[in-house]
Design an enzyme around this catalytic site. Structure first.
Site, PDB file in Angstrom:
ATOM      1  N   GLY A  82     -38.608  44.610  47.174  1.00 49.86           N
ATOM      2  CA  GLY A  82     -39.460  44.793  48.353  1.00 49.86           C
ATOM      3  C   GLY A  82     -40.917  44.910  47.956  1.00 49.86           C
ATOM      4  O   GLY A  82     -41.269  45.632  47.011  1.00 49.86           O
ATOM      5  N   LEU A  85     -45.562  47.714  52.076  1.00 48.18           N
ATOM      6  CA  LEU A  85     -46.429  48.796  51.607  1.00 48.18           C
ATOM      7  C   LEU A  85     -45.706  49.716  50.639  1.00 48.18           C
ATOM      8  O   LEU A  85     -46.270  50.136  49.618  1.00 48.18           O
ATOM      9  CB  LEU A  85     -46.969  49.574  52.800  1.00 48.18           C
ATOM     10  CG  LEU A  85     -48.051  48.814  53.566  1.00 48.18           C
ATOM     11  CD1 LEU A  85     -48.431  49.556  54.830  1.00 48.18           C
ATOM     12  CD2 LEU A  85     -49.280  48.595  52.690  1.00 48.18           C
ATOM     13  N   ALA A  86     -44.442  50.020  50.926  1.00 47.95           N
ATOM     14  CA  ALA A  86     -43.704  50.952  50.064  1.00 47.95           C
ATOM     15  C   ALA A  86     -43.431  50.344  48.693  1.00 47.95           C
ATOM     16  O   ALA A  86     -43.576  51.015  47.663  1.00 47.95           O
ATOM     17  CB  ALA A  86     -42.397  51.373  50.732  1.00 47.95           C
ATOM     18  N   ARG A 372     -43.373  58.563  71.532  1.00 50.18           N
ATOM     19  CA  ARG A 372     -42.744  57.301  71.938  1.00 50.18           C
ATOM     20  C   ARG A 372     -41.420  57.491  72.660  1.00 50.18           C
ATOM     21  O   ARG A 372     -41.126  56.785  73.621  1.00 50.18           O
ATOM     22  CB  ARG A 372     -42.499  56.446  70.695  1.00 50.18           C
ATOM     23  CG  ARG A 372     -43.783  56.002  70.092  1.00 50.18           C
ATOM     24  CD  ARG A 372     -43.591  55.240  68.811  1.00 50.18           C
ATOM     25  NE  ARG A 372     -44.903  54.816  68.358  1.00 50.18           N
ATOM     26  CZ  ARG A 372     -45.130  54.155  67.249  1.00 50.18           C
ATOM     27  NH1 ARG A 372     -44.131  53.846  66.450  1.00 50.18           N
ATOM     28  NH2 ARG A 372     -46.347  53.800  66.911  1.00 50.18           N
ATOM     29  N   LEU A 483     -46.704  53.889  58.010  1.00 47.50           N
ATOM     30  CA  LEU A 483     -47.589  53.398  56.942  1.00 47.50           C
ATOM     31  C   LEU A 483     -47.906  54.552  55.998  1.00 47.50           C
ATOM     32  O   LEU A 483     -47.927  54.402  54.778  1.00 47.50           O
ATOM     33  CB  LEU A 483     -48.870  52.827  57.543  1.00 47.50           C
ATOM     34  CG  LEU A 483     -48.697  51.676  58.553  1.00 47.50           C
ATOM     35  CD1 LEU A 483     -50.058  51.145  58.998  1.00 47.50           C
ATOM     36  CD2 LEU A 483     -47.877  50.543  57.959  1.00 47.50           C
TER      37      LEU A 483
HETATM   38  C1  LIG Z   1     -45.197  45.172  65.136  1.00 44.04           C
HETATM   39  C2  LIG Z   1     -45.206  46.417  64.346  1.00 44.04           C
HETATM   40  C3  LIG Z   1     -46.332  47.219  64.297  1.00 44.04           C
HETATM   41  C4  LIG Z   1     -46.337  48.396  63.562  1.00 44.04           C
HETATM   42  N1  LIG Z   1     -47.479  49.166  63.538  1.00 44.04           N
HETATM   43  C5  LIG Z   1     -47.474  50.299  62.819  1.00 44.04           C
HETATM   44  C6  LIG Z   1     -48.646  51.104  62.756  1.00 44.04           C
HETATM   45  O1  LIG Z   1     -49.657  50.790  63.355  1.00 44.04           O
HETATM   46  N2  LIG Z   1     -48.611  52.238  62.020  1.00 44.04           N
HETATM   47  C7  LIG Z   1     -47.491  52.629  61.336  1.00 44.04           C
HETATM   48  O2  LIG Z   1     -47.517  53.656  60.679  1.00 44.04           O
HETATM   49  N3  LIG Z   1     -46.376  51.864  61.365  1.00 44.04           N
HETATM   50  C8  LIG Z   1     -46.339  50.713  62.078  1.00 44.04           C
HETATM   51  N4  LIG Z   1     -45.210  49.950  62.108  1.00 44.04           N
HETATM   52  C9  LIG Z   1     -44.093  50.289  61.220  1.00 44.04           C
HETATM   53  C10 LIG Z   1     -44.420  49.846  59.787  1.00 44.04           C
HETATM   54  O3  LIG Z   1     -45.099  48.608  59.828  1.00 44.04           O
HETATM   55  C11 LIG Z   1     -43.181  49.680  58.919  1.00 44.04           C
HETATM   56  O4  LIG Z   1     -42.340  50.772  59.065  1.00 44.04           O
HETATM   57  C12 LIG Z   1     -43.583  49.577  57.460  1.00 44.04           C
HETATM   58  O5  LIG Z   1     -44.575  48.608  57.282  1.00 44.04           O
HETATM   59  C13 LIG Z   1     -42.388  49.280  56.585  1.00 44.04           C
HETATM   60  O6  LIG Z   1     -42.864  49.082  55.274  1.00 44.04           O
HETATM   61  P1  LIG Z   1     -41.855  48.921  54.072  1.00 44.04           P
HETATM   62  O7  LIG Z   1     -42.674  48.664  52.869  1.00 44.04           O
HETATM   63  O8  LIG Z   1     -40.921  50.050  54.040  1.00 44.04           O
HETATM   64  O9  LIG Z   1     -40.983  47.610  54.433  1.00 44.04           O
HETATM   65  P2  LIG Z   1     -41.419  46.105  54.780  1.00 44.04           P
HETATM   66  O10 LIG Z   1     -42.857  45.939  54.983  1.00 44.04           O
HETATM   67  O11 LIG Z   1     -40.491  45.671  55.859  1.00 44.04           O
HETATM   68  O12 LIG Z   1     -41.070  45.318  53.462  1.00 44.04           O
HETATM   69  C14 LIG Z   1     -39.752  45.035  53.090  1.00 44.04           C
HETATM   70  C15 LIG Z   1     -39.786  44.237  51.817  1.00 44.04           C
HETATM   71  O13 LIG Z   1     -38.469  44.163  51.307  1.00 44.04           O
HETATM   72  C16 LIG Z   1     -38.141  42.826  50.984  1.00 44.04           C
HETATM   73  N5  LIG Z   1     -36.701  42.689  51.140  1.00 44.04           N
HETATM   74  C17 LIG Z   1     -35.911  43.155  52.141  1.00 44.04           C
HETATM   75  N6  LIG Z   1     -34.630  42.884  51.884  1.00 44.04           N
HETATM   76  C18 LIG Z   1     -34.604  42.225  50.711  1.00 44.04           C
HETATM   77  C19 LIG Z   1     -33.555  41.680  49.924  1.00 44.04           C
HETATM   78  N7  LIG Z   1     -32.281  41.775  50.261  1.00 44.04           N
HETATM   79  N8  LIG Z   1     -33.902  41.034  48.785  1.00 44.04           N
HETATM   80  C20 LIG Z   1     -35.223  40.936  48.390  1.00 44.04           C
HETATM   81  N9  LIG Z   1     -36.230  41.457  49.084  1.00 44.04           N
HETATM   82  C21 LIG Z   1     -35.921  42.100  50.230  1.00 44.04           C
HETATM   83  C22 LIG Z   1     -38.985  41.967  51.903  1.00 44.04           C
HETATM   84  O14 LIG Z   1     -39.161  40.710  51.336  1.00 44.04           O
HETATM   85  C23 LIG Z   1     -40.265  42.806  51.953  1.00 44.04           C
HETATM   86  O15 LIG Z   1     -41.060  42.473  50.851  1.00 44.04           O
HETATM   87  C24 LIG Z   1     -45.190  48.778  62.867  1.00 44.04           C
HETATM   88  C25 LIG Z   1     -44.042  47.994  62.918  1.00 44.04           C
HETATM   89  C26 LIG Z   1     -44.040  46.836  63.667  1.00 44.04           C
HETATM   90  C27 LIG Z   1     -42.782  46.050  63.773  1.00 44.04           C
END
Ligand SMILES: Cc1cc2nc3c(=O)[nH]c(=O)nc-3n(C[C@H](O)[C@H](O)[C@H](O)COP(=O)(O)OP(=O)(O)OC[C@H]3O[C@@H](n4cnc5c(N)ncnc54)[C@H](O)[C@@H]3O)c2cc1C
Length: 679
Positions: A82, A85-86, A372, A483
Site C-alpha cells: 500500500g 498516506l499510511a 456524520r 488522514l
Molecule cells: C472521496 C473521499 C474523500 C475523503 N476526504 C477525506 C478528508 O478530507 N479527510 C480525511 O481525513 N479523510 C478523508 N477521506 C478518507 C481518507 O481519504 C482515507 O481513509 C485514507 O486516505 C486512506 O488511506 P490509506 O493509506 O489507509 O489507504 P489508501 O489511500 O486507500 O491506499 C491503499 C493502498 O493499498 C494498495 N493496495 C490495496 N490492496 C492491495 C493489494 N491487495 N495488493 C497491493 N496493493 C494493495 C493500493 O494500491 C493503495 O496504494 C476521504 C475518503 C474519500 C473516499
C-alpha cells in the site's frame, strides 16, 4: 417433443419446479439462527500500552521499545503493501531510517492511491485559532464522536501526534491554505466546536500524498525502498506463526511471485466497496486484509461503516460510483428540506417560512456541523417522512445562498471552487444559483484488522496501518481524522514500534521453497484457475451489485435481527451461485481486470457475511449503526454499554467453520461514557 416423450413445455415446467425446490431447500439450509452463526472465544486485551497516565503513555512506549542500531537496520527488511498516506509515509520513514523496504501497490504509480481523493482536510490540535482547542479536546471529541467504542490510549496518542504531522507536512512543502496573517488557516468539521481542520482547498489528500510520495521517491532513488507498482498481494505467508512474506500477482504479466521480509505491513485501505456503490475509488478492496484474516489475523468491528451525509445522490441503476461533496461544505452550506412533502416547488421558490433547516432545529448547539452519523440518519429520517427532494425523494438541499450573500461569491469560490465545479459537471446544475442535492453514501470503514497499541495484528510480525486497521475511530469517525490517523501511523507510530519487533531479527531466512510459501502460491494459483474455469453466465459486476444491495438494505444505516439473518442467508446463496455461474473472460497471463475484480468480489462475499454476523452480535445502536430494536423513546440511537463496550475481534475458524468472537473490553478512565448529545 423430446427423446423421452415429454414436451418442451413440460420440460420447462419440471425445470422450474426443480429450481423452486432447490431454492426452498437452500433457503432452509441457510435460514440463520442468530445464536448459531458464530462461536464465543476468550476475551483479549491490548498489552502494549504502558500502564502510566495517558499523557505519558506514548513517550513511555517509545522509551521501552527496543531500538535497532543504524548499522543493523540495513540487514533487516520490511514489506509494505500500500502506498496511500499510511503506506507511503511508512515506507519513506522506514527507508530513511535505513531498513530495506519493499513497497507494493496495484496502481501504476504510488501516488494514484485512493488517498488522493481526500478533499476536506486533516485535523491537528494546534489551537492556531485560539478557540479553546488542545490535545485533550481533540482526544475527547474523537472518543465521544466514536460513540465510546475506541481505545482511549490510541486516541490520545493520535491527538498528541497530530501536531507533529502538520509540522512535517509543512516542512515537505504541502501547500496548506493560509490566512491573512500568514498562519495556516483552519476550518471546522462535524462533531466539534473548534476550528482545527487544516486544508489545501478541496484537494488535501492529493497535496498530502504528493508530500509523502516525494519522500518515498527520494528513498527509491536512494535504493532503500524497492517499489513494485501494478502488483497485487493475494496471500500472506506465515512461517512458524510469524508473518514473513506475501504472494503477489504481477497484474501485467500474470506472473505469481513471492517476496519475503522480516516483517510485513498492510496499509491497504478500507473495504467500503463491499457495498458496490461508495465514494471509494473503484479499486478499493479487502483482499489483502481478508487473506491475512484467513491466515490468523483477527478482524475487528467489521460492521462499523461510515455513511457520509453529503454525497451526490444515486442517479440510476447503471451507476458504479458515488461522489463525495466534502464535509467542509457544511461550514457554510445550510441543510434543509421543505416543511411539507407536498411542496414540489423548485428550491429557490420555497420561501424561508416553508423550509425546515432540520439540523439547526434539532441540534442547535452543533447545527449543520453535527457528526456524520447524526447528519446521515437525520437525512434518512426526513426522506423516510416523504420530504426528500430530487428524483425518488432521496435527497436534501445543501444551500449556499446565505453564505454567498454574507461572504460574496469570490470568497465562496476561493474556499470551495473545485467542489462546486465537480458538482456542476456531474449534475448539470449550478450550485451557486440552486442548492446542491445531497444524500448519505458509504464512505469509510472503521472496521479492519485488529491491532494492539504497537499496530501489530494478532499475527506476530504483521503490522497494519491507516484505514486497513480497526483504527482509532470507534463506531463513527469524525471528519478529517482519517488522514490524521494514516499519517500518524506511517510517519510516527509504526517507525517507533516496529523496531521493537525487528530488534529480535533478522529472522531465519525463508525462500520460495519453504512449505508455507509453496502452499500459499498453490492456493493462489488454484483460486485463479477456479475463477477462470467456471465459465458461467453472469458478470462479476452483476454479483457485486447484488451483494451491494443486500449490504445496503440490511447492514447499512439501519439494521434489525430479522434483516441481518435474511442477509446472511442471501449472501451465502449468492456466493454459491457466484462460484458456479460467474463468467470471467480472458486468461491469467495478461492484464485482466475481470479476473482482478472476480478475486476481490469473492473476498467481499466472505467479508459481507462476517459484517452481518458482527452486526447481528452487536444488539445495540451505536454510531451510525442504528439497530431497530435498540432506540430511545424519541427514536434516537441507544447504546448498551453494560453489554457492548468492547471491540469485537473475529477469528477465522477455517473453511465452513463458524467465526469466533473475541472481545476486547473497552475501559474509559478519562472520558466519562454517556449518551451522546449534540443538542
Ligand atoms: C472521496 C473521499 C474523500 C475523503 N476526504 C477525506 C478528508 O478530507 N479527510 C480525511 O481525513 N479523510 C478523508 N477521506 C478518507 C481518507 O481519504 C482515507 O481513509 C485514507 O486516505 C486512506 O488511506 P490509506 O493509506 O489507509 O489507504 P489508501 O489511500 O486507500 O491506499 C491503499 C493502498 O493499498 C494498495 N493496495 C490495496 N490492496 C492491495 C493489494 N491487495 N495488493 C497491493 N496493493 C494493495 C493500493 O494500491 C493503495 O496504494 C476521504 C475518503 C474519500 C473516499
Amino acid at each position: 417433443m423430446t427423446n423421452n416423450g415429454t414436451t418442451d413445455q413440460q420440460t420447462g415446467l419440471i425445470i422450474e419446479a426443480l429450481d423452486t425446490a432447490k431454492r426452498a431447500v437452500s433457503s432452509l439450509i441457510n435460514s440463520v439462527d442468530a445464536d448459531n452463526v458464530y462461536d464465543e472465544g476468550h476475551d483479549i486485551a491490548d498489552t502494549k500500552a504502558p500502564q502510566v497516565p495517558i499523557d505519558k503513555r506514548w513517550d513511555e512506549r517509545k522509551f521501552t521499545a527496543k531500538l535497532v542500531n543504524p548499522a543493523n537496520r540495513r540487514k533487516l527488511s520490511v514489506i509494505i503493501v500500500g502506498t496511500g498516506l499510511a503506506g507511503a509515509s511508512a515506507a519513506a520513514t522506514l527507508g530513511e531510517a535505513g531498513y530495506h523496504v519493499k513497497s507494493f501497490c496495484y496502481q501504476d504509480s504510488p501516488r494514484r492511491a485512493h488517498s488522493i481523493a481526500a478533499q476536506g482536510g486533516i485535523n491537528a490540535a494546534k489551537n492556531y485559532r485560539n478557540d479553546g482547542d488542545s490535545v485533550y479536546r481533540l482526544f475527547y471529541d474523537t472518543v465521544k464522536g466514536g460513540d465510546f467504542r475506541a481505545r482511549e490510549s490510541n486516541v490520545y496518542r493520535l491527538a498528541q501526534t497530530s501536531v507533529q504531522i502538520i509540522d512535517q507536512c509543512v516542512a515537505q512543502g504541502v501547500p496548506f491554505a493560509r490566512e491573512y496573517g500568514g498562519l495556516l488557516d483552519n476550518r471546522s468539521f462535524g462533531g466539534v466546536q473548534v476550528s482545527r481542520t487544516f486544508y489545501a482547498r478541496g484537494q488535501t489528500g492529493q497535496q498530502l500524498l504528493i508530500g509523502a510520495y516525494q519522500a518515498l521517491e527520494r528513498q527509491i532513488a536512494a535504493k532503500t525502498v524497492e517499489m513494485h507498482t501494478r502488483h497485487e498481494m493475494l496471500e500472506l505467508v506465515v512461517v512458524d506463526g510469524r508473518a514473513r512474506g506475501v504472494v503477489i500477482r504481477d497484474m501485467v504479466t500474470g506472473e505469481i511471485e513471492t517476496h519475503f521480509a522480516d516483517a510485513v505491513v498492510l496499509a491497504t485501505g478500507g473495504y467500503g466497496n463491499v457495498f458496490f456503490l461508495s465514494t471509494n475509488a473503484m479499486g478499493c478492496n479487502v483482499t489483502a486484509t481478508w487473506r491475512a484474516h484467513r491466515k490468523g489475523a483477527y478482524f475487528a468491528n467489521p460492521c462499523y461503516t461510515q455513511i457520509h451525509p453529503t454525497c451526490i445522490p444515486v442517479s440510476g441503476e447503471y451507476q458504479s460510483k458515488l461522489t463525495l461533496m466534502s464535509e467542509s461544505l457544511r461550514n457554510d452550506g445550510r441543510i434543509w428540506v421543505p416543511k411539507s412533502g407536498e411542496d414540489k416547488r423548485p428550491a429557490p421558490e420555497v420561501p424561508e417560512e416553508d423550509r425546515d433547516y432540520y439540523l439547526e432545529r434539532i441540534y442547535p448547539a452543533f447545527g449543520n456541523l453535527v457528526p456524520r452519523d447524526i447528519a446521515s440518519r437525520a437525512a434518512k429520517n426526513v426522506c423516510d417522512e416523504g420530504r426528500g427532494v430530487g428524483p425518488g425523494g432521496l435527497g436534501v438541499y445543501l444551500d449556499f445562498a446565505d453564505a454567498i450573500e454574507r461572504l460574496g461569491r469570490p470568497a465562496v469560490e476561493a474556499k470551495y471552487g473545485n467542489l462546486f465545479d465537480m458538482y456542476a459537471q456531474i449534475t448539470g446544475e449550478n450550485p451557486y444559483e440552486t442548492p446542491m442535492r445531497i444524500y448519505p453514501a458509504v464512505h469509510y470503514t472503521m472496521g479492519g484488522l485488529w491491532v494492539d497499541y504497537d499496530l501489530e495484528s494478532s499475527i506476530p510480525g504483521l503490522y497494519v496501518t491507516g484505514e486497513a486497521n480497526f483504527s482509532d475511530h470507534g463506531a463513527n469517525r469524525l471528519g478529517a481524522s482519517a488522514l490524521m490517523q494514516g499519517l500518524a501511523d506511517g510517519y510516527f507510530v509504526l517507525p517507533n514500534t516496529i523496531n521493537d519487533y525487528l530488534a529480535s531479527g533478522p529472522y531465519a531466512k525463508v525462500d520460495e521453497t519453504h512449505l508455507a510459501a509453496v502452499e500459499a502460491v498453490e492456493a493462489v494459483r488454484t483460486r485463479i484457475d477456479k475463477l477462470l474455469s467456471v465459465n458461467g453466465t453472469r458478470t462479476v459486476d452483476s454479483f457485486h451489485k447484488e451483494l451491494g444491495h443486500i449490504m445496503w438494505d440490511y447492514c447499512g444505516m439501519e439494521r434489525s435481527e430479522e434483516g441481518l439473518r435474511k442477509a446472511i442467508g442471501r449472501i451465502r446463496e449468492l456466493k454459491a451461485e457466484f462460484w458456479s455461474d460467474v463468467k470471467v473472460l480472458g486468461s491469467n497471463e495478461s492484464l485482466n481486470q475481470a479476473l482482478e475484480r472476480a478475486g476481490r468480489v469473492a473476498d467481499f462475499f466472505e467479508l459481507g457475511e462476517l459484517m452481518c454476523i458482527d452486526a447481528l452480535a452487536r444488539r445495540e445502536s451505536c454510531g451510525g449503526h442504528f439497530r431497530a430494536e435498540s432506540q430511545t423513546e424519541d427514536g434516537e440511537a441507544l447504546r448498551h454499554d453494560d453489554e457492548f463496550a468492547y471491540v469485537s475481534a473475529w477469528e477465522f475458524a477455517g473453511e465452513g467453520g463458524k467465526p469466533i468472537l473475541h472481545r476486547e473490553p473497552l475501559v474509559y478512565e478519562y472520558v466519562e461514557m454517556k449518551q451522546r448529545s449534540y443538542k
